[in-house]
Design a protein around this motif. Structure first.
Motif, PDB file in Angstrom:
ATOM      1  N   LEU A   9       7.522 -45.604   2.404  1.00  0.00           N
ATOM      2  CA  LEU A   9       7.679 -46.334   3.655  1.00  0.00           C
ATOM      3  C   LEU A   9       6.972 -45.634   4.811  1.00  0.00           C
ATOM      4  O   LEU A   9       6.290 -46.269   5.609  1.00  0.00           O
ATOM      5  N   GLU A  10       7.168 -44.317   4.899  1.00  0.00           N
ATOM      6  CA  GLU A  10       6.583 -43.541   5.983  1.00  0.00           C
ATOM      7  C   GLU A  10       6.147 -42.174   5.458  1.00  0.00           C
ATOM      8  O   GLU A  10       6.642 -41.714   4.422  1.00  0.00           O
ATOM      9  N   ALA A  11       5.239 -41.545   6.184  1.00  0.00           N
ATOM     10  CA  ALA A  11       4.796 -40.204   5.819  1.00  0.00           C
ATOM     11  C   ALA A  11       4.432 -39.425   7.070  1.00  0.00           C
ATOM     12  O   ALA A  11       3.927 -39.988   8.051  1.00  0.00           O
ATOM     13  N   SER A  12       4.724 -38.135   7.047  1.00  0.00           N
ATOM     14  CA  SER A  12       4.347 -37.222   8.134  1.00  0.00           C
ATOM     15  C   SER A  12       3.349 -36.201   7.598  1.00  0.00           C
ATOM     16  O   SER A  12       3.551 -35.637   6.512  1.00  0.00           O
ATOM     17  N   PHE A  13       2.287 -35.981   8.366  1.00  0.00           N
ATOM     18  CA  PHE A  13       1.223 -35.073   7.956  1.00  0.00           C
ATOM     19  C   PHE A  13       0.986 -33.982   8.993  1.00  0.00           C
ATOM     20  O   PHE A  13       1.124 -34.214  10.200  1.00  0.00           O
ATOM     21  N   LYS A  14       0.615 -32.829   8.512  1.00  0.00           N
ATOM     22  CA  LYS A  14       0.029 -31.800   9.360  1.00  0.00           C
ATOM     23  C   LYS A  14      -1.455 -32.119   9.486  1.00  0.00           C
ATOM     24  O   LYS A  14      -2.134 -32.365   8.481  1.00  0.00           O
ATOM     25  N   VAL A  15      -1.979 -32.154  10.699  1.00  0.00           N
ATOM     26  CA  VAL A  15      -3.402 -32.407  10.929  1.00  0.00           C
ATOM     27  C   VAL A  15      -4.001 -31.206  11.663  1.00  0.00           C
ATOM     28  O   VAL A  15      -3.267 -30.358  12.184  1.00  0.00           O
ATOM     29  N   LEU A  16      -5.318 -31.136  11.701  1.00  0.00           N
ATOM     30  CA  LEU A  16      -5.998 -29.997  12.319  1.00  0.00           C
ATOM     31  C   LEU A  16      -7.183 -30.455  13.163  1.00  0.00           C
ATOM     32  O   LEU A  16      -7.724 -31.552  12.932  1.00  0.00           O
ATOM     33  N   PRO A  17      -7.609 -29.627  14.121  1.00  0.00           N
ATOM     34  CA  PRO A  17      -8.814 -29.963  14.888  1.00  0.00           C
ATOM     35  C   PRO A  17     -10.046 -29.991  13.997  1.00  0.00           C
ATOM     36  O   PRO A  17     -10.143 -29.251  13.015  1.00  0.00           O
TER      37      PRO A  17
END
Length: 350
Positions: A160-168
């Motif tokens: 249903l949903e997902a959380s991610f770590k992102v980077l510059p």
């Protein structure tokens, strides 16, 4: 909008009637995995960014969100998914990306999709909405479950949903091209990977090794000077073309095999055209050799072979050893006790 409650109700109805569900998002990766029968559960309307704080380097979105739109939102803030997930089409969704667990050219040096997946919300095999993990890397509760969902091909639940770590995004990038044999290219990249060089991609095909350097401008410039035998390449579309399988190699017909191997493995005695990716750890073969021959060669080299695209009665994935197969089946029964989700997509009975 196809809300999470509607999705949960459809799962509950399938449980009650003893039917199965074929989970579908953007339908861009139907070619991958074994065929699935069952009622289609379309989750593509369950989309949109829920929370994105560029300062915290965290993005949470619904699983039906288009990968291209999420990439665009990140790019507007000068950020990206470091693992460079392929979409294989403009309709690719975040949920499908997680389900397949694909990562792009930078994977050996930056990590895989599951390394950046902080948490997920999903509908389990009891028709319940459950959440695992969180929105910070230090959140341990349920984190292993999030990693388990990555690459499970929709067989363990409906995302249903997902959380991610992102980077510059890197401040500077440069591609170098070297003329060499396959054996030399594998040896060189493995040696360079152990040195303080800002590597972020490599692939070899038909006597040419492409090497990508990414990082601070001064760091990249120093690396280019150090690797002075390489010819700078101004056109960098080859990396997105590699990621999305738009290179001429991938346009050839026939069975396309992906072999996962120890990166320093010498060139294999396997007929067909070969493209070496991930510094030798991922090797693509266009070959009509029998599946049992290909998989035995991969096994003897310490790896395994996947029929990424093609038609073979042996199935997509290399059969698991008995002990691992039992673990896989127990996990499937624990999370999907009624066998509702994508039955057989990975293995028979799973």
């Amino acid at each position: 909008m196809n809300t999470e409650q509607q999705i949960a109700e459809q799962v509950g109805a399938a449980i009650e009637t003893g039917s199965t569900l074929n989970i579908r998002g953007g339908n861009s990766k139907t070619f991958y995995g074994n065929p699935v029968t069952g009622e289609t559960l379309d989750v593509s309307d369950h989309n949109g960014i829920i929370e994105y704080d560029p300062g915290e380097l965290v993005l949470t979105c619904r699983a039906g969100s288009r990968l291209s739109e999420i990439r665009g939102a990140l790019a507007d803030s000068g950020q990206h998914f470091p693992f460079e997930p392929p979409g294989f089409g403009e309709n690719a969704t975040v949920g499908g990306t997680i389900a397949c667990g694909f990562s792009g050219p930078a994977r050996p040096w930056r990590g895989s999709l599951r390394d950046y997946l902080l948490g997920v919300k999903m509908v389990n095999g009891a028709g319940e909405v459950v959440q695992f993990g969180g929105q910070v890397m230090k959140n341990v509760a349920g984190y292993d479950m999030s990693r388990l969902i990555a690459g499970s091909m929709g067989t363990l639940g409906v995302l249903l949903e997902a959380s991610f770590k992102v980077l510059p995004k890197p401040a500077s990038e440069q591609t170098l091209v070297f003329g060499c044999s396959q054996e030399e290219g594998i040896a060189w990249v493995n040696r360079w990977s152990g040195q303080p060089l800002p590597l972020s991609g490599s692939f070899w095909h038909e006597g040419l090794l492409h090497l990508r350097l990414s990082g601070a401008r001064s760091e990249v410039e120093q690396a280019v000077t150090r690797l002075d035998s390489g010819k700078p390449l101004e056109e960098t579309a080859c990396w997105s073309d590699l990621r999305e399988h738009r290179l001429p190699f991938f346009e050839n017909p026939g069975n396309l095999w992906r072999l996962s191997l120890p990166s320093a493995t010498a060139p294999l005695d396997l007929a067909g055209d070969c493209l070496v990716d991930w510094g030798g750890a991922q090797r693509w073969y266009l070959t009509d050799q029998p599946a049992e021959v290909i998989r035995e060669i991969a096994r003897l080299a310490g790896g395994h072979a996947t029929l990424f695209r093609g038609d073979d009665a042996a199935g997509t994935f290399q059969p698991l050893p008995a002990a691992l197969q039992q673990i896989q089946q127990r996990i499937k029964r624990a999370l999907d006790p009624h066998g509702v989700f994508n039955p057989g997509r990975m293995y028979r009975g799973g």
